[in-house]
Design an enzyme around this catalytic site. Structure first.
Site, PDB file in Angstrom:
ATOM      1  N   CYS A 278       0.837  -1.199   0.000  1.00 35.58           N
ATOM      2  CA  CYS A 278       0.000   0.000   0.000  1.00 35.58           C
ATOM      3  C   CYS A 278       0.878   1.259   0.000  1.00 35.58           C
ATOM      4  O   CYS A 278       2.003   1.252   0.500  1.00 35.58           O
ATOM      5  CB  CYS A 278      -0.929   0.005   1.211  1.00 35.58           C
ATOM      6  SG  CYS A 278      -2.497  -0.859   0.935  1.00 35.58           S
TER       7      CYS A 278
ATOM      8  N   HIS B 275      -6.034  -1.290  -2.199  1.00 33.93           N
ATOM      9  CA  HIS B 275      -5.676  -2.596  -1.648  1.00 33.93           C
ATOM     10  C   HIS B 275      -6.708  -3.671  -2.012  1.00 33.93           C
ATOM     11  O   HIS B 275      -6.399  -4.865  -2.054  1.00 33.93           O
ATOM     12  CB  HIS B 275      -5.591  -2.447  -0.121  1.00 33.93           C
ATOM     13  CG  HIS B 275      -5.164  -3.687   0.597  1.00 33.93           C
ATOM     14  ND1 HIS B 275      -3.851  -4.104   0.642  1.00 33.93           N
ATOM     15  CD2 HIS B 275      -5.877  -4.613   1.297  1.00 33.93           C
ATOM     16  CE1 HIS B 275      -3.778  -5.223   1.349  1.00 33.93           C
ATOM     17  NE2 HIS B 275      -4.989  -5.563   1.746  1.00 33.93           N
TER      18      HIS B 275
ATOM     19  N   ASN C 183       0.646 -14.054  -9.530  1.00 32.87           N
ATOM     20  CA  ASN C 183       0.085 -15.114  -8.694  1.00 32.87           C
ATOM     21  C   ASN C 183      -1.050 -14.485  -7.921  1.00 32.87           C
ATOM     22  O   ASN C 183      -0.825 -13.545  -7.162  1.00 32.87           O
ATOM     23  CB  ASN C 183       1.124 -15.640  -7.700  1.00 32.87           C
ATOM     24  CG  ASN C 183       2.234 -16.397  -8.400  1.00 32.87           C
ATOM     25  OD1 ASN C 183       1.992 -17.075  -9.398  1.00 32.87           O
ATOM     26  ND2 ASN C 183       3.440 -16.273  -7.896  1.00 32.87           N
TER      27      ASN C 183
ATOM     28  N   SER D 250       0.554 -14.370  -0.656  1.00 38.39           N
ATOM     29  CA  SER D 250       0.201 -14.045   0.726  1.00 38.39           C
ATOM     30  C   SER D 250      -0.441 -12.667   0.846  1.00 38.39           C
ATOM     31  O   SER D 250      -1.120 -12.381   1.822  1.00 38.39           O
ATOM     32  CB  SER D 250       1.450 -14.107   1.599  1.00 38.39           C
ATOM     33  OG  SER D 250       2.478 -13.354   0.990  1.00 38.39           O
TER      34      SER D 250
ATOM     35  N   HIS E 194      -3.108  -7.443  -1.993  1.00 38.17           N
ATOM     36  CA  HIS E 194      -2.951  -6.191  -2.751  1.00 38.17           C
ATOM     37  C   HIS E 194      -2.605  -6.549  -4.205  1.00 38.17           C
ATOM     38  O   HIS E 194      -1.655  -7.276  -4.461  1.00 38.17           O
ATOM     39  CB  HIS E 194      -1.836  -5.338  -2.131  1.00 38.17           C
ATOM     40  CG  HIS E 194      -1.845  -3.931  -2.643  1.00 38.17           C
ATOM     41  ND1 HIS E 194      -2.096  -2.840  -1.837  1.00 38.17           N
ATOM     42  CD2 HIS E 194      -1.673  -3.444  -3.889  1.00 38.17           C
ATOM     43  CE1 HIS E 194      -2.056  -1.745  -2.574  1.00 38.17           C
ATOM     44  NE2 HIS E 194      -1.802  -2.087  -3.823  1.00 38.17           N
TER      45      HIS E 194
ATOM     46  N   GLN F 201       4.517  -9.479 -11.146  1.00 31.80           N
ATOM     47  CA  GLN F 201       5.971  -9.429 -11.072  1.00 31.80           C
ATOM     48  C   GLN F 201       6.562  -9.438 -12.472  1.00 31.80           C
ATOM     49  O   GLN F 201       5.956  -9.964 -13.406  1.00 31.80           O
ATOM     50  CB  GLN F 201       6.485 -10.636 -10.292  1.00 31.80           C
ATOM     51  CG  GLN F 201       5.902 -10.693  -8.887  1.00 31.80           C
ATOM     52  CD  GLN F 201       6.572 -11.751  -8.036  1.00 31.80           C
ATOM     53  OE1 GLN F 201       7.787 -11.774  -7.897  1.00 31.80           O
ATOM     54  NE2 GLN F 201       5.773 -12.638  -7.482  1.00 31.80           N
TER      55      GLN F 201
HETATM   56 ZN    ZN Z   1      -2.202  -2.990   0.155  1.00 33.68          ZN
END
Ligand code: ZN
Ligand code: ZN
Length: 342
Positions: free
Chosen positions: A50, A110, A150, A158, A161, A165
């Site tokens: 964030c 988010h 992913n 995990s 947000h 990549q």
């Molecule tokens: Zn976030």
């Protein structure tokens, strides 16, 4: 359509998948569960992606308002030159690898995933992927750039947000290397790009196509291994993202939005997947055999909580599936383009 067991070959990799349609009729005793709705904050003070928050390495994110790119704080690859690697046995082979791993946050929000973003925002994300591809491929040691996402805890992600990549690597490795080889052989034998011929045939048969616009088609490949695996294939013979025109970028954004919306609508859940864009290598050569495409590998099988496992037979012999690519396509085709949350 073939209702008995058979195997199908992936012409991009030369690998086979076992299809067992009759098994899809076997009784299913499990419950069809919906995932509990995830209530996410628009800004999470504990999220390292964030805006304005501190990351694990100690760096602080800027107050970004669009996409945001940074070098992964725990990069799997580093750009530094390594000392020469010496193998002292023909069966114990290794090689140096250099690279750059970056994170691309899609938006400061988010709580919004790809299907919940508007098309202009997705175009901006594609623009960032293009800029990153150009920047990384200009580094003299980088020969390949992989963009991937992913999504969801099932894919080992995990942090909810929305982010992807970009990894630039010194060498072309397993999957793109196989695809390069098979596309080259096809081009040499037939004088046409493999995926151009494949797309023509899919359009003629219209059994596995989900939808098309002027520039891209989304389909379930004939050789899909995951239950709802899909591909997005460019209509024009382009090998790299940087070759896309602005209307093709809009077409790709629309395709990504429609496909991920239908994925979410399928089990009325935020649909997990591993997604990646396959571009030709950056080895200084032209690649007329390569057509830009994306793969989506989603693990879900039957509901928001029941996933497909690649287990014993898959690990030891070859992937196996019950629901045919054609019936998976039928299900995804029948869904609305309007997100279920709206
Ligand atoms: Zn976030
Ligand atoms: Zn590919």
């Amino acid at each position: 359509m073939n209702r008995s067991s058979h195997r199908r070959m992936n012409p991009l990799t030369g690998e086979w998948v076992l299809v067992s349609p009759h098994r899809a009729n076997r009784p299913w005793l499990g419950q069809v569960e919906k995932a509990p709705p995830e209530d996410l904050l628009t800004y999470d003070p504990d999220c390292y992606l964030c805006p304005r928050n501190e990351r694990a390495g100690g760096a602080r994110n800027p107050d970004y308002s669009s996409t945001f790119v940074f070098d992964n704080d725990f990069s799997s690859l580093l750009p530094a030159v390594n000392p020469a690697h010496i193998d002292d046995h023909p069966l114990l082979v290794s090689a140096n690898e250099r690279g750059v791993c970056r994170v691309v946050c899609f938006t400061p929000r988010h709580d919004l995933t790809l299907p919940e973003l508007d098309q202009i925002t997705i175009e901006t994300i594609i623009g960032t992927w293009i800029d990153q591809t150009v920047e990384l491929s200009a580094m003299d040691f980088i020969q390949y750039v992989q963009i991937f996402e992913n999504k969801g805890a099932l894919m080992g992600c995990s942090n909810p947000h929305p982010h992807s990549q970009v990894w630039g690597t010194q060498y072309l490795a397993n999957e793109p290397a196989k695809e390069l080889e098979h596309q080259k052989v096809y081009m040499n034998q037939r004088g046409r790009a493999l995926l151009a011929d494949y797309l023509d045939e899919e359009q003629r048969r219209n059994e596995r196509i989900l939808f098309s616009n002027d520039h891209f088609t989304a389909l379930i490949p004939y050789w899909a291994t995951w239950p709802f695996e899909t591909m997005i294939i460019a209509h024009r013979n382009v090998a790299w993202l940087s070759e896309l025109t602005s209307s093709e970028i809009s077409g790709l954004a629309e395709t990504l939005q429609r496909l991920t919306t239908r994925y979410d609508n399928l089990f009325e859940t935020s649909f997990p997947y591993a997604m990646g864009i396959h571009q030709a290598p950056f080895d200084g050569r032209p690649h007329p055999e390569w057509i830009l495409h994306a793969h989506f590998y989603p693990p879900l099988l039957r509901s928001a909580t029941v996933r497909k496992f690649m287990a014993g037979y898959e690990m030891l012999v070859m992937p196996q599936r019950d629901i045919t690519p054609e019936s998976a396509a039928e299900r995804l085709r029948s869904l609305s383009d309007l997100h279920y949350k709206l």
